[in-house]
Structure formats: C-alpha cells, structure tokens
Design an enzyme around this catalytic site. Structure first.
Site, PDB file in Angstrom:
ATOM      1  CD  GLU A  23      -9.329  -5.054  12.292  1.00 26.41           C
ATOM      2  OE1 GLU A  23      -8.250  -5.432  12.773  1.00 26.41           O
ATOM      3  OE2 GLU A  23      -9.469  -4.683  11.114  1.00 26.41           O
ATOM      4  CG  ASP A  74     -11.905  -2.016   0.819  1.00 28.56           C
ATOM      5  OD1 ASP A  74     -12.250  -1.208   1.704  1.00 28.56           O
ATOM      6  OD2 ASP A  74     -11.156  -2.991   1.052  1.00 28.56           O
ATOM      7  NE  ARG A  96      -3.797  -0.177   2.281  1.00 32.76           N
ATOM      8  CZ  ARG A  96      -4.783  -0.360   3.169  1.00 32.76           C
ATOM      9  NH1 ARG A  96      -5.120   0.629   3.980  1.00 32.76           N
ATOM     10  NH2 ARG A  96      -5.414  -1.515   3.248  1.00 32.76           N
ATOM     11  CB  SER A 140      -8.772  -0.017   2.652  1.00 36.56           C
ATOM     12  OG  SER A 140      -9.794  -0.137   3.616  1.00 36.56           O
ATOM     13  CG  ASP A 190     -13.853   0.452   4.124  1.00 35.58           C
ATOM     14  OD1 ASP A 190     -14.726  -0.344   3.720  1.00 35.58           O
ATOM     15  OD2 ASP A 190     -12.709   0.084   4.438  1.00 35.58           O
TER      16      ASP A 190
END
Length: 623
Positions: A430, A331, A71, A170, A329
């Site tokens: 998470e 994606d 990324r 993302s 978000d």
C-alpha cells in the site's frame, strides 16, 4: 493525594452531580469499575470541577472497535485508551473467541498471543489482557520484551493460535495507544469479526474482579513467552527466501546503509535480519535507536511524513557517506527508503515507488529461485489507492494482479484466499509505506521489507551496476511512467468532514448520486465516479460498486478522461482527509514532465474545489 476507590464512591454518593441521568450513571459506573488510581482521579477531578462537557465527551461516547481494532489518546474515559477500556475489550474479545471456538481444548491448547511496543502503558495493557484470558483457561503467549508488530501475526501461524493482539499505536503521537487484533488465519480481522467483537465488548463491559488481579500471572503454567519459539524461525525463513548468490552479493557489496528505528522497537530486529542474510552492519541513528515513549527527537514519529521526520537520518547518512537510508516506524511494520543523489542530497522514495521496486524484486527473486516457474500462477496485490504499477507489470509479465480496499486487513485476507486457490502470492503493498514480501507474515512487515530492500540494492549494485533510482527509471521505461501524489489535509471536526463528502455526492442541486463532472471550469472532465461509502459506481451497468462498501468511512474515486485517477478518503486512525492521485503513462509515452505537471495542476484544483480548505478551515500538510 488521590483517594481510594471506596473513598471516591462515598464522595460520589454524597455529591450533587450534573443532573443528566445518563452522564451521572456513567460517572458512577466509572468510579465503581476503574481500579487504576490515575484515571479514576482524572474523572473525580473533573466531577469536582463540574466539567460536565468534558465528562460527557469522555463517558457518554464509547471508543468503537473496528477493523483497525482500537486507537485513541491515553486518558480516562470510555472514548479513550486506558486500563478499564482494555479490560472491557479483552473480556469481549475473549467471549467472542469462545463463541467461535467453543471447544475448551482449543482455548488451552492453541490459545492467544500478545505483543507490545515501547509506548507508555503498552506492556501494562498487554498484561491486563493476558490476565483476562488466563482467567478464562486460555493458553497465553505473552512476549516478555518489546517486539515488532509483524512478530504477532507470524506467531499466530507458527503457534496455530486462535488470535493475537499487538498493543501499539504505530506512528501516532506519543499520547496515543492502540489494540490491533489478528484472527487465527494470521491476518487482521475483517467483517463480520469486527462487528461481532464490538457487540461482545458491549455485552461484557463490567470488569470481573479477577481481571485486575496480577497474581494470575504468577507461576502460571498456561503463560509462556513465545520469543525463542517464534523469532529465530522468522529469520530462518527470511534467509530461505534469498538464493545463495544474493547472500554472497550481500557480503561483498560496498554499499553503506543508515537505519533508524524512530525511537521504536525495530533496531534489534533489523540488526538480526542484516546479520542473518549476510549484510554488513548498518549505521544506526543512535539518537533514535532505543525505544522511547517520549519520541524526543521527532514528535510525529512517522517516516511517511518525509524529510521533517527523517532529518536526523539524513544528517547521519551524510556524516557517514551512506548511500541508502532505511527507516521503520515505531512498531516496525512500515518502511521508508531514501537514496543519495549525484549532488549529495537524498531522494526520499514514495511508498508507490518502493512498491514498484519491491514488486520487480519479488518477481525477480521468484524467477531466481524457480527458473522454470509458471508466472501465470503468481499473484501480486495492492490497495485501490496505491499505484497501478503492479497492474502494468502483470499485463506484460503474465502474473495476476488484484486490487483491494485500503488496508492490509484486506490484502492479507486476499492473499489467504489466493493461496487457498493454489496461487503463489509474491508481494502486496500500500502507498502508505506498507510492504509484504511473500506470505510468511500476512500483514505489512517493515523488518523483512528492510532486509529485502537492502538485498535488492546490493544485487542492483553488484550485478547490474544500477542504483535504486536508475532501476525505478528502468521500470517506468519498461511498464510505463506512473506519477503519483499522496497527501492530506487535517480536519478535527467530524461534521465538517461529513458535510464536505455529502456535498460531493449531491453536487447537482442536492440530488442523490450526482457528482462533479469536471474541474477548472470544464478543462478536465470526469469520466467515472466510484463511491465506496454508498456503493455507487457510474462505470458499471447496474451502477453498483464491485469492491466492498462501508458506510462508516468516506471514500470517493474520480477517474478523469485524460487518465488521472484521484481518490478522496478519510483516515481510520487520524483526523485526516487524504487524497491519492496517479497519472499512468504507456511505455511509449516519454514526456514524463508533462504528465507530472498535468497531474500537479489537476490535484491542486481538486483539493481547492472539492475540499475547499480555506472555507472549511482545513490545515494543509506542512511537508
């Protein structure tokens, strides 16, 4: 006008370069290898301008392949995301898969799947990757339209692929892109695969001539779009997760939902999910409905950022008298949730609060589907920086709870391990608004999470006459109040980050493994310290941590004598130093305000004393 590759090579041969043999060699490699005119011209322009510092940063440092894949910013350079780096990565990944699966029948039979989001260059990066694998006699499943990230890990399991790649950054800014890799088990890669792939990339840096040849995709029987094979069954399984009574309640419930795709790919998928499980159509935030790589209404397209990123959603919900907001978000692998309060404002739930709600719902669903189930055979999972509310639930309800390192790569693989041991994995989450309900997708899934959250809200409204906020309070009454803070400071200077964490682990006059013992001049004492960068843990007999350690990232957890737990860590994808704090109350502790105030006081002191924002030039989170 930009020159051709041959013209650039001739110009380079006749130019005096930097005089640095390493840099000059990398410049020549780039011009020789890069067939993308725009990035090749970026390097040539810097050469002509004698901008050796920029060239050194771009060409003498290589983007590393880790458990998050790649990324970075999209621009020329070996440290960035661009066509050449993607081809190098695909070549390395391909060779690594061939080593792990040496039978060519697996390459042509099981193959690999590629998906991509709506960012700039995502489609092109996926196509270039597909070309590399087609030229190596792989069956390639390449989606021909934008897809939500969860469709790739689901496709791996559905099609029994050897691996999968989702091209996405993302929720990062528009300038970025990424390359997220999944293994044949449908989960994100973990060690040793990440190190193996990185080594294989470095051994296959020179692009083959055929890697740029688009003709490999023309009328190739080894290339297929998996959409119709993968997506309808995904929604079939989602529907099967819900009992008939829930589907009926969905159709009757008067609740109104507002949804935003945040200029990403989620709209079409969440729309299908709502229809498939009998939910009434949601109200869409039209300005953010379609994929747009510019993210024009939200420069930081991250619903985790709170009200600053959900402003349009709140306005739309208010205008339509909508009780609940759902936000993916770009994606569509994360989900943010908000609900109207009695005063007409909206409460934005934290990831930990949504985790508590969906954890309760996952267990409730399981009991509805299997009234005589053995709960002791069930499992829930959370990352070590997330709330311990699932642990409190497990202690009372009897299911098993596991804690992993941060990231769904660890939770997905833990879920597989527990499934192989005969356990039923109900839920994982998470705090960074990532949720996995069931094991149809072994990664966070914002599409199914939105469907389950909406169904849970309808169930609470129609069956129990409760709001989400009321149910959350009921959970805390039953299992104990858990109050949390998750935030960050921004630091764009890696040496400063290193210095901050090194100070924390050499607190006593520079001695190794000596950490702070208190805050606020001794008012709150620290009981234990766990450092997953070095492997030190003061709470164990041998002073060694039981969770896996990684010297490439910073992560220290402080447990205070009054019960507060704080973890400080660096982000793997952004220039952030994060902090996560939680105060866990017992069911009989009813002074929730006192617990919250104590936590807030302590966290502010921890940030000031441990991170030292003013001294180190750190930028605080705005919201």
């Amino acid at each position: 006008m930009c020159q051709s590759g041959g013209q650039m090579l001739c110009e380079i041969k006749n130019m005096a370069l930097s005089g640095d043999p390493e840099l000059d060699g990398e410049i020549r490699k780039w011009i020789r290898w890069d067939k993308c005119a725009s990035t090749a011209c970026q390097i040539m322009d810097a050469v002509r301008a004698k901008d050796w510092d920029t060239l050194r940063k771009r060409l003498c440092t290589r983007i590393s392949f880790g458990t998050a894949g790649l990324r970075a910013c999209m621009r020329a350079g070996f440290d960035s995301m661009n066509e050449l780096v993607v081809i190098q990565t695909a070549q390395g990944l391909c060779e690594y898969i061939k080593e792990q699966y040496p039978d060519p029948a697996d390459w042509s039979g099981r193959g690999i799947v590629f998906g991509y989001d709506g960012r700039y260059n995502s489609h092109r990066f996926a196509e270039l990757s597909a070309i590399v694998f087609l030229n190596n006699d792989f069956k390639v499943w390449l989606f021909k339209r934008y897809v939500a990230t969860p469709m790739v890990p689901y496709a791996i399991l559905r099609l029994q692929c050897l691996a999968g790649v989702m091209v996405t950054a993302s929720h990062n800014p528009k300038e970025d892109n990424g390359y997220k890799v999944y293994w044949s088990n449908g989960a994100q890669i973990i060690p040793p695969h990440d190190e193996g792939i990185q080594e294989s990339i470095l051994n296959n840096l020179e692009p083959k001539g055929s890697s740029w040849d688009d003709s490999a995709m023309c009328s190739n029987t080894m290339l297929e779009d998996p959409y119709d094979i993968v997506v309808p069954p995904y929604f079939d399984i989602l529907k099967k997760q819900l009992p008939c009574t829930s589907l009926e309640a969905n159709g009757r419930c008067p609740l109104s939902f507002t949804y935003t795709a945040m200029h990403g790919v989620g709209y079409a998928f969440v729309k299908q999910a709502f229809a498939r499980i009998n939910l009434k159509p949601f109200i869409s935030v039209c300005e953010q409905q379609e994929p747009d790589p510019e993210f024009p209404t939200t420069p930081m397209p991250n619903p985790e950022e709170g009200k600053t990123s959900l402003d349009l959603s709140i306005k739309t919900a208010k205008a339509n008298c909508s009780q609940i907001i759902l936000a993916n978000d770009p994606d569509a692998d994360r989900l943010a949730v908000a609900e109207v309060r009695e005063d007409g404002s909206y409460k934005l739930f934290s990831g930990n609060e949504v985790g508590a709600l969906l954890g309760w719902w996952s267990l409730e669903l399981h009991k509805m589907r299997e009234p005589d189930c053995d709960v002791t055979n069930c499992v829930m999972i959370a990352s070590t920086v997330s709330s311990k509310i699932l642990r409190a639930m497990a202690e009372r309800e009897g299911f098993q709870f596991f804690e992993t390192l941060t990231g769904f790569k660890w939770m997905g693989n833990k879920a597989i391990e527990q499934q192989q041991a005969g356990k039923t994995v109900l839920f994982a989450f998470e705090e960074a608004i990532g949720f996995m309900v069931g094991t149809n997708v072994l990664d966070k899934d914002g599409v199914s999470a939105a469907a389950h959250l909406a169904t849970m809200a309808c169930y609470l409204r129609c069956k129990l006459c409760m709001t989400l906020q009321e149910k959350l309070r009921d959970i805390y009454e039953t299992y104990g109040f858990h109050t949390t803070i998750s935030s960050y400071v921004i630091c764009r200077c890696p040496p400063v980050i290193e210095q901050i964490f090194e100070r924390l682990r050499t607190w006593d006059e520079g001695k190794a493994d000596t950490y702070p013992t208190s805050i606020l001049n001794g008012e709150y004492e620290i009981e234990n310290v766990r450092d997953l960068t070095t492997g030190f843990d003061s709470s164990t007999g041998d002073k060694k941590a039981t969770l896996p350690t990684s010297s490439s990232s910073q992560m220290i957890t402080f447990t205070f004598k009054n019960g507060l737990v704080v973890t400080l860590r660096t982000s793997g994808t952004e220039p952030k130093m994060k902090y996560y704090a939680e105060m866990c109350g017992k069911p009989d502790e009813k002074n929730w305000a006192k617990l919250t105030n104590t936590m807030n006081t302590m966290v502010e002191a921890i940030v000031e004393e441990f991170y030292e924002p003013s001294k180190n030039g750190l930028q605080r989170r705005k919201d």
